[in-house]
Design a protein around this motif. Structure first.
Motif, PDB file in Angstrom:
ATOM      1  N   GLU A 111       0.814  -1.221   0.000  1.00 13.37           N
ATOM      2  CA  GLU A 111       0.000   0.000   0.000  1.00 13.37           C
ATOM      3  C   GLU A 111       0.845   1.268   0.000  1.00 13.37           C
ATOM      4  O   GLU A 111       0.542   2.245  -0.686  1.00 13.37           O
ATOM      5  N   LEU A 112       1.891   1.262   0.822  1.00  9.53           N
ATOM      6  CA  LEU A 112       2.626   2.508   1.046  1.00  9.53           C
ATOM      7  C   LEU A 112       3.987   2.540   0.360  1.00  9.53           C
ATOM      8  O   LEU A 112       4.404   3.572  -0.143  1.00  9.53           O
ATOM      9  N   HIS A 113       4.689   1.415   0.372  1.00  9.90           N
ATOM     10  CA  HIS A 113       6.078   1.458  -0.077  1.00  9.90           C
ATOM     11  C   HIS A 113       6.223   1.253  -1.582  1.00  9.90           C
ATOM     12  O   HIS A 113       7.177   1.737  -2.176  1.00  9.90           O
ATOM     13  N   THR A 114       5.299   0.502  -2.191  1.00 12.61           N
ATOM     14  CA  THR A 114       5.494   0.198  -3.617  1.00 12.61           C
ATOM     15  C   THR A 114       4.271   0.580  -4.471  1.00 12.61           C
ATOM     16  O   THR A 114       4.226   1.690  -4.994  1.00 12.61           O
ATOM     17  N   LEU A 115       3.291  -0.306  -4.588  1.00 14.54           N
ATOM     18  CA  LEU A 115       2.238  -0.130  -5.590  1.00 14.54           C
ATOM     19  C   LEU A 115       1.342   1.071  -5.328  1.00 14.54           C
ATOM     20  O   LEU A 115       0.895   1.738  -6.246  1.00 14.54           O
ATOM     21  N   GLY A 116       1.058   1.329  -4.062  1.00 21.63           N
ATOM     22  CA  GLY A 116       0.125   2.399  -3.724  1.00 21.63           C
ATOM     23  C   GLY A 116      -1.262   1.847  -3.483  1.00 21.63           C
ATOM     24  O   GLY A 116      -1.642   0.800  -4.023  1.00 21.63           O
ATOM     25  N   VAL A 117      -1.997   2.571  -2.648  1.00 26.14           N
ATOM     26  CA  VAL A 117      -3.321   2.116  -2.259  1.00 26.14           C
ATOM     27  C   VAL A 117      -4.255   2.130  -3.464  1.00 26.14           C
ATOM     28  O   VAL A 117      -4.052   2.903  -4.405  1.00 26.14           O
ATOM     29  N   ARG A 118      -5.264   1.284  -3.431  1.00 21.81           N
ATOM     30  CA  ARG A 118      -6.235   1.195  -4.529  1.00 21.81           C
ATOM     31  C   ARG A 118      -5.548   1.004  -5.864  1.00 21.81           C
ATOM     32  O   ARG A 118      -5.841   1.682  -6.827  1.00 21.81           O
ATOM     33  N   SER A 119      -4.588   0.126  -5.908  1.00 24.11           N
ATOM     34  CA  SER A 119      -3.955  -0.097  -7.206  1.00 24.11           C
ATOM     35  C   SER A 119      -4.306  -1.492  -7.705  1.00 24.11           C
ATOM     36  O   SER A 119      -5.430  -1.701  -8.158  1.00 24.11           O
ATOM     37  N   VAL A 120      -3.401  -2.424  -7.578  1.00 25.60           N
ATOM     38  CA  VAL A 120      -3.630  -3.682  -8.284  1.00 25.60           C
ATOM     39  C   VAL A 120      -3.676  -4.903  -7.364  1.00 25.60           C
ATOM     40  O   VAL A 120      -3.692  -6.015  -7.841  1.00 25.60           O
ATOM     41  N   TYR A 121      -3.686  -4.685  -6.037  1.00 23.96           N
ATOM     42  CA  TYR A 121      -3.603  -5.850  -5.170  1.00 23.96           C
ATOM     43  C   TYR A 121      -4.904  -6.048  -4.380  1.00 23.96           C
ATOM     44  O   TYR A 121      -5.699  -5.122  -4.236  1.00 23.96           O
ATOM     45  N   SER A 122      -5.080  -7.258  -3.874  1.00 24.85           N
ATOM     46  CA  SER A 122      -6.291  -7.612  -3.126  1.00 24.85           C
ATOM     47  C   SER A 122      -5.892  -8.094  -1.731  1.00 24.85           C
ATOM     48  O   SER A 122      -4.709  -8.262  -1.432  1.00 24.85           O
ATOM     49  N   GLN A 123      -6.905  -8.373  -0.921  1.00 22.92           N
ATOM     50  CA  GLN A 123      -6.639  -8.933   0.407  1.00 22.92           C
ATOM     51  C   GLN A 123      -5.892 -10.270   0.288  1.00 22.92           C
ATOM     52  O   GLN A 123      -5.001 -10.566   1.069  1.00 22.92           O
ATOM     53  N   ASP A 124      -6.226 -11.067  -0.732  1.00 20.29           N
ATOM     54  CA  ASP A 124      -5.526 -12.345  -0.903  1.00 20.29           C
ATOM     55  C   ASP A 124      -4.038 -12.122  -1.172  1.00 20.29           C
ATOM     56  O   ASP A 124      -3.190 -12.885  -0.707  1.00 20.29           O
ATOM     57  N   ASP A 125      -3.737 -11.070  -1.955  1.00 24.74           N
ATOM     58  CA  ASP A 125      -2.323 -10.777  -2.216  1.00 24.74           C
ATOM     59  C   ASP A 125      -1.600 -10.407  -0.923  1.00 24.74           C
ATOM     60  O   ASP A 125      -0.453 -10.789  -0.703  1.00 24.74           O
ATOM     61  N   VAL A 126      -2.293  -9.636  -0.074  1.00 24.86           N
ATOM     62  CA  VAL A 126      -1.684  -9.251   1.208  1.00 24.86           C
ATOM     63  C   VAL A 126      -1.363 -10.497   2.018  1.00 24.86           C
ATOM     64  O   VAL A 126      -0.254 -10.670   2.526  1.00 24.86           O
ATOM     65  N   THR A 127      -2.343 -11.390   2.111  1.00 26.76           N
ATOM     66  CA  THR A 127      -2.158 -12.592   2.932  1.00 26.76           C
ATOM     67  C   THR A 127      -1.050 -13.479   2.352  1.00 26.76           C
ATOM     68  O   THR A 127      -0.187 -13.971   3.084  1.00 26.76           O
ATOM     69  N   SER A 128      -1.057 -13.673   1.036  1.00 22.62           N
ATOM     70  CA  SER A 128      -0.021 -14.516   0.420  1.00 22.62           C
ATOM     71  C   SER A 128       1.362 -13.905   0.618  1.00 22.62           C
ATOM     72  O   SER A 128       2.327 -14.603   0.940  1.00 22.62           O
TER      73      SER A 128
END
Lengths: 413, 478
Positions: free
Chosen positions: B224-241
């Protein structure tokens, strides 16, 4: 608190802000009321389940194990009704609840369903349905819809904020004053006047900001704002510092709001609720924070004085935390949580909840307390019944696109 | 918006004006003589600072590595606990007296207090800011340090927050974004700040034994903060993985190892073994390599370039920077594989970066550094300056949340009256040695309005003149 007689310098400096705050929401005034509304934003996502525990839900202890506040154990929770009990770190809130001056809204959430703090806070404070570019907060826009008591004075509708940085919820077109505890000897009035003069000629934005801050600082210094709230055994070390900070900030807000000539609407924000590891709901970090918040509530009650009976304080957070404890004795970002309302104007002593249950299938995305109450309904209910902002304006300007979310009725006494 | 447009336009091409703009906007404010020194080629002066050998690094024998600092702080805390236990044997009255008088309280003779390490680091950082020619590279360090912030308010992070900045940020400030990203995310300060040090794969040996598990805090904030940015291309599943991918990225406990305590450790017993899918890509690599590969891909992702370009332009230029500038930065970031020196060079060689009006309010740290540089001061005791920065709402290495300090005007406009109180204190301290009109000439004269000049010249005292100078719009905005 002794009444401060301003010097000529201070009057000049504040450009009329000093005694020009006698704004009253006109409709409420016509009813002979003088309502006060204070919003406290808890940044970092408050674990609502650990604050107001659903001790009557058969799945509660299964979810949280020995981390679950219950009516038993070494530190028993404080019973609210047959279903819910309050975290034992909050005896003042419990006392107010019993006296009908506190309401808990449970399983509540803003319309935001992702889990970014910063987007979540933007939605919470902006009043918009989605995150995005935001520059004003719902409290400021509510204020801007109210007619000033005196048309002649454009500054009569100020809100104010405590802390070096005004929270988004009060930022916007209506002027906001902010106040921080002064810890330095101040610059002389003469220097400030010269500087203000320079700003007025060269930089209107700086002039405006400076004027407002200086006016407020003058009042705070004059009003003996540093009194401590008596009572409560004082915790030690870092917890004590947090408690002092919460009490002083909230107590100061109350003193401003209590004044006959003070602002009527204010906001402050407390950080530190992001309890990913070692949450300590009963004996650790969260317990200390809740104790500090409880002290802040008591300080508001004390410093409001007679105005307490016309006061509502709304304590809100961007979202809740996971229903289950995570792998590090904490909780991760979740969804449903509590809103805590306190104040003498409430019809309190109730937990308002359409309880979603805690079985795996009941949870939002099988992880979070499912939200069943839109937090905007609560805030709209307060603005409508307490401050008398009309429903159409609430649905269009204050909380845009929220026509379907009806103001919650019956919150006020 | 703030400045008289006539003044701005008529002087815009003047070399002195460009030099002053360069120093305020991209640097840390002029030292005596800096404006003249760089007037022949302001852009060249900024670029020369990027090209200097060892740019951005701090070398000082007083500074410890993060491992050394963590161990020294641990020894200190352990010894203090021991002393308190022993003091517990005394009578209550004695103990109370000792507690009442902090200064008189005996201090352990082993180890180093975390606060002392923090202040030593703060002093080294201040020295670098005051010694820099333009301060451009320091500003880059400050930008990235805030982008990848940790908080010294967390007990274990306090002694190593300064070392984190040197080891993870300064070491790569003119290198590659991907290298900085890896250094940051595997640094003990970050692993402890965002709880990853204790995150355990649910099916790892440690997870099965101890019934402990995942903490997704760091994984989420990286995305969210260091790379892609919020509301970009990732989901909760990506966070967990991704959280599973970086389980086992932890820190050797300071108590356990006198040589390696407080350093990074990949612990396979805590790691969730097996392939994971993050943002649509499957990662089969084993162990620490799996996380390295995810980070390398995040560093190259177009969403990261977009996020970084906007944030970078916003910091230096305006709340709403010119889209063409953001686009150029974004493209350069992608084309060069995240070369941060090229990103900085692209910024200062873009006309938009020079033509934008000076609207940004300096952040508290920048403003404090600029006042000290203006009068040529370097106070030996850094503590009052650390306190000053607290008071202005930007406590050093102690941001309120993982997104760092805010970077917009609305936030910092609020602290003006506190700035005046500080300006007044600084001015009283330095008015004996600094001539206000000379400082005015050396710092803001080329960009100052006639009103500002007159206000300072007509001040009733030298301290007042200096305070007004520090508070003038031209000294506050960049």
């Amino acid at each position: 608190m002794s009444l401060h007689v301003p010097t000529r310098r201070e009057l000049l400096l504040a450009s009329g802000t000093l005694f020009a705050w006698a704004y009253m929401p006109k409709l409420a005034q016509a009813e002979g009321r003088d309502p006060r509304l204070l919003a406290i934003v808890l940044r970092g996502a408050l674990d609502g389940l650990a604050v107001v525990a659903p001790v009557g839900d058969p799945n509660w202890v299964k979810l949280r194990g020995h981390k679950a506040p219950t009516l038993g154990g070494d530190t028993p929770a404080l019973a609210l009704d047959s279903m819910f009990a309050l975290n034992p770190a909050m005896p003042n809130l419990h006392r107010l609840y019993k006296a009908g001056a506190a309401t808990i809204v449970h399983a509540a959430a803003t319309p935001y369903r992702e889990r970014s703090h910063f987007d979540g806070q933007d939605v919470l404070e902006s009043g918009l349905a989605r995150p995005g570019a935001v520059s004003s907060g719902w409290l400021n826009r509510a204020l801007a819809t109210l007619a000033p008591a005196e048309r002649a004075n454009p500054r009569a509708r100020n809100a104010f904020a405590v802390g070096p940085i005004a929270p988004l919820v009060v930022r916007g077109a209506a002027p906001v004053l902010s106040w921080t505890p002064p810890r330095l000897p101040s610059a002389g009035d003469d220097t400030a006047m010269r500087l203000l003069d320079l700003y007025r000629h060269t930089d209107p934005a700086l002039a405006k900001a400076f004027e407002e801050r200086m006016g407020l600082t003058a009042i705070a210094r004059a009003g003996g704002m540093n009194q401590r709230t008596p009572g409560n055994a004082q915790p030690r070390g870092a917890a004590k510092a947090v408690r002092n900070y919460f009490e002083q900030s909230a107590g100061t807000a109350a003193k401003f709001l209590a004044r006959a000539d003070g602002p009527r609407i204010g906001a402050l924000a407390f950080d530190g609720w992001d309890t990913h590891a070692n949450e300590g709901a009963l004996d650790g970090r969260l317990a200390a924070l809740l104790g500090a918040l409880d002290g802040a509530i008591a300080a508001i009650e004390t410093n409001m004085g007679d105005a307490w009976r016309e006061t509502v304080v709304a304590i809100i957070t961007e979202f809740g935390r996971t229903a289950r404890i995570n792998g590090t004795e904490g909780t991760d970002h979740g969804t449903g949580t509590v809103a805590i309302l306190v104040g003498g104007a409430l019809k309190g002593g109730r937990v308002v909840a359409d309880w979603p249950g805690l079985r795996d299938a009941d949870l939002h995305e099988n992880r979070d307390l499912k939200p069943t109450t839109d937090l905007r309904a609560v805030l709209k209910g307060l603005l409508h019944d307490h401050v008398r902002v009309n429903e159409a304006v609430l649905a269009s300007r204050v909380f845009p696109d929220s026509m379907a979310v009806k103001p919650m009725a019956g919150l006020l006494a | 918006m703030a400045l008289d447009p006539k003044i701005h336009d008529s002087k815009a091409q003047d070399p002195q004006t460009q030099a002053a703009l360069a120093l305020h906007r991209f640097g840390l404010g002029p030292l005596a003589g800096s404006v003249n020194a760089i007037a022949s080629d302001p852009r060249g002066a900024l670029i020369a600072e990027l090209d200097r050998a060892g740019a951005g690094r701090i070398a000082s024998p007083d500074l410890m590595s993060s491992g050394e600092a963590a161990r020294a702080a641990f020894e200190f805390r352990q010894a203090r606990r021991q002393m308190r236990r022993e003091a517990g044997g005394q009578t209550d009255g004695q103990q109370k007296n000792a507690g009442d008088n902090r200064k008189g309280r005996p201090r352990p003779s082993v180890g180093i207090a975390p606060q002392e390490i923090y202040l030593t680091e703060a002093k080294a950082r201040l020295d670098a800011a005051l010694a820099a020619d333009t301060g451009f590279v320091e500003r880059l360090v400050w930008f990235w340090s805030n982008h990848f912030c940790v908080s010294a308010d967390k007990g274990q992070v306090r002694p190593i927050a300064g070392a984190f900045e040197r080891e993870a940020v300064r070491a790569h400030v003119l290198g590659r974004f991907g290298d900085m990203l890896l250094a940051v995310e595997s640094h003990p300060a970050m692993l402890m700040y965002l709880d990853n040090a204790r995150s355990i794969g649910p099916n790892s040996p440690a997870g099965r034994n101890r019934r402990r598990g995942l903490n997704e805090n760091l994984a989420r904030e990286i995305l969210e903060l260091h790379t892609l940015g919020v509301r970009s291309v990732y989901s909760q599943d990506d966070v967990t993985s991704f959280a599973k991918v970086i389980t086992g990225w932890t820190v050797v406990p300071a108590r356990r190892d006198p040589e390696l305590g407080g350093t990074f450790n990949f612990n396979p017993r805590m790691h969730e073994a097996g392939p994971q899918t993050v943002i649509g890509k499957r990662y089969d690599a084993a162990g620490v390599e799996q996380g390295r590969r995810v980070l390398a891909d995040l560093a190259r992702h177009p969403a990261t370039a977009e996020h970084i370009a906007r944030k970078f332009a916003r910091h230096f230029i305006a709340d709403e920077p010119a889209p063409a500038l953001v686009e150029r930065l974004r493209k350069r970031f992608l084309d060069t594989g995240g070369d941060l020196k090229e990103l900085a060079r692209t910024l200062v060689t873009s006309d938009e970066a020079w033509h934008a009006p000076r609207t940004r309010i300096k952040r508290p740290g920048e403003w404090i550094a600029a006042t000290l540089r203006a009068v040529g001061a370097n106070p030996p005791n850094v503590r009052p300056l650390v306190q000053a920065q607290n008071l202005l709402g930007e406590p050093l290495w102690r941001p309120p949340a993982p997104n760092g300090f805010a970077d917009d005007n609305a936030t910092w406009l609020d602290g003006l009256s506190q700035r005046l109180d500080l300006a007044n204190q600084f001015a009283r301290r330095h008015a004996g040695t600094a001539d206000p009109m000379a400082v005015f000439e050396a710092t803001v004269a080329p960009i100052a309005s006639e009103d500002t000049r007159r206000t300072i010249a007509r001040a009733e005292s030298r301290p007042q003149a200096l305070a007004l100078l520090f508070m003038s719009p031209e000294f506050q905005r960049r």
